[in-house]
Design a protein around this motif. Structure first.
Motif, PDB file in Angstrom:
ATOM      1  N   VAL A   1      10.399 -48.727  52.469  1.00 23.22           N
ATOM      2  CA  VAL A   1       9.514 -47.569  52.446  1.00 23.22           C
ATOM      3  C   VAL A   1       8.824 -47.481  51.089  1.00 23.22           C
ATOM      4  O   VAL A   1       9.468 -47.475  50.044  1.00 23.22           O
ATOM      5  N   LEU A   2       7.498 -47.445  51.161  1.00 29.13           N
ATOM      6  CA  LEU A   2       6.683 -47.325  49.958  1.00 29.13           C
ATOM      7  C   LEU A   2       6.475 -45.847  49.672  1.00 29.13           C
ATOM      8  O   LEU A   2       6.024 -45.110  50.534  1.00 29.13           O
ATOM      9  N   LEU A   3       6.846 -45.402  48.470  1.00 26.78           N
ATOM     10  CA  LEU A   3       6.732 -43.982  48.130  1.00 26.78           C
ATOM     11  C   LEU A   3       5.399 -43.706  47.445  1.00 26.78           C
ATOM     12  O   LEU A   3       4.885 -44.542  46.715  1.00 26.78           O
ATOM     13  N   PHE A   4       4.895 -42.484  47.687  1.00 25.04           N
ATOM     14  CA  PHE A   4       3.687 -42.045  47.003  1.00 25.04           C
ATOM     15  C   PHE A   4       3.998 -40.790  46.212  1.00 25.04           C
ATOM     16  O   PHE A   4       4.828 -40.007  46.640  1.00 25.04           O
ATOM     17  N   PRO A   5       3.392 -40.511  45.074  1.00 26.11           N
ATOM     18  CA  PRO A   5       2.280 -41.271  44.494  1.00 26.11           C
ATOM     19  C   PRO A   5       2.699 -42.468  43.638  1.00 26.11           C
ATOM     20  O   PRO A   5       1.846 -43.223  43.218  1.00 26.11           O
ATOM     21  N   CYS A   6       3.983 -42.674  43.386  1.00 23.70           N
ATOM     22  CA  CYS A   6       4.346 -43.708  42.405  1.00 23.70           C
ATOM     23  C   CYS A   6       4.271 -45.126  42.978  1.00 23.70           C
ATOM     24  O   CYS A   6       4.230 -46.082  42.243  1.00 23.70           O
TER      25      CYS A   6
ATOM     26  N   PRO B   1      13.964 -42.944  43.234  1.00 25.20           N
ATOM     27  CA  PRO B   1      15.116 -43.311  42.420  1.00 25.20           C
ATOM     28  C   PRO B   1      14.740 -44.237  41.257  1.00 25.20           C
ATOM     29  O   PRO B   1      15.512 -44.386  40.321  1.00 25.20           O
ATOM     30  N   THR B   2      13.566 -44.836  41.326  1.00 26.18           N
ATOM     31  CA  THR B   2      13.156 -45.724  40.255  1.00 26.18           C
ATOM     32  C   THR B   2      12.552 -44.955  39.080  1.00 26.18           C
ATOM     33  O   THR B   2      12.936 -45.160  37.940  1.00 26.18           O
TER      34      THR B   2
ATOM     35  N   ALA C   1      19.113 -46.488  46.848  1.00 25.95           N
ATOM     36  CA  ALA C   1      20.026 -45.368  47.078  1.00 25.95           C
ATOM     37  C   ALA C   1      21.343 -45.844  47.702  1.00 25.95           C
ATOM     38  O   ALA C   1      22.414 -45.622  47.156  1.00 25.95           O
ATOM     39  N   CYS C   2      21.260 -46.546  48.823  1.00 25.79           N
ATOM     40  CA  CYS C   2      22.499 -46.940  49.503  1.00 25.79           C
ATOM     41  C   CYS C   2      22.959 -48.341  49.102  1.00 25.79           C
ATOM     42  O   CYS C   2      24.106 -48.699  49.299  1.00 25.79           O
ATOM     43  N   LYS C   3      22.042 -49.116  48.547  1.00 23.72           N
ATOM     44  CA  LYS C   3      22.326 -50.492  48.107  1.00 23.72           C
ATOM     45  C   LYS C   3      22.867 -51.367  49.240  1.00 23.72           C
ATOM     46  O   LYS C   3      23.624 -52.310  49.011  1.00 23.72           O
TER      47      LYS C   3
END
Ligand SMILES: [Zn+2]
Ligand SMILES: [Zn+2]
Length: 167
Positions: A130-135, A152-153, A122-124
């Protein structure tokens, strides 16, 4: 006369005792009802407790899976760091973390391109932590994670997230 008096006295006493008995019976019924209520409550509460225990167990298992995932990633990362190349993993989250780790440990020629992938999408600027769930994409920094609801992925709405530390 005396006898009649005694009889009426006795019957009035009997009446009083009867009404007292009735009262007591009502009380007992009340108490029984309350008891029933309490038993119901206890059942309910114990069910809730069981429910929470289930949830706790579930959460524990999730944590354990995550832990073993991370351990695997660490082990593979360390190995890849020595070899200089990472195997391509099917699991996206694993490969992300893998690359992340390789990048830190490895200092291989791909270092720069790998580094690009672990900066926050996001900010680059910041490092993705941070690991996102569920992906299970590791693609946001702590700051952006608080602002963004969608990965964002892959554009999947996040249900929860976990900060990870790769040392
Ligand atoms: Zn960010
Ligand atoms: Zn994703």
């Amino acid at each position: 006369m005396g006898q009649r008096h005694t009889v009426s006295l006795l019957s009035s006493i009997e009446e009083r005792i009867n009404s007292k008995l009735n009262e007591k019976e009502l009380e007992i019924q009340n108490i029984n009802r309350k008891n029933k209520d309490l038993v119901e409550r206890i059942k309910q509460v114990s069910m809730e407790v069981r429910c929470w225990q289930c949830r706790t167990k579930y959460n524990e298992s999730v944590v354990n899976v995550l832990k073993s995932n991370l351990e695997q990633v660490m082990a593979e990362g360390a190995r890849n760091g020595k070899e200089g190349y990472g195997d391509s993993e099917v699991d996206t989250a694993t490969s992300y973390a893998n690359q992340n780790h390789t990048c830190r440990v490895g200092g291989s020629a791909d270092s720069f391109s790998l580094k690009k992938q672990i900066t926050c999408r996001a900010c680059k600027i910041n490092e993705a932590s941070v690991l996102l769930f569920p992906c299970r994409h590791l693609c946001l920094c702590k700051v952006c994670e608080g602002l963004i609801d969608v990965c964002p992925t892959c554009r999947i709405k996040k249900s929860s997230s976990v900060e990870v530390f790769l040392s």
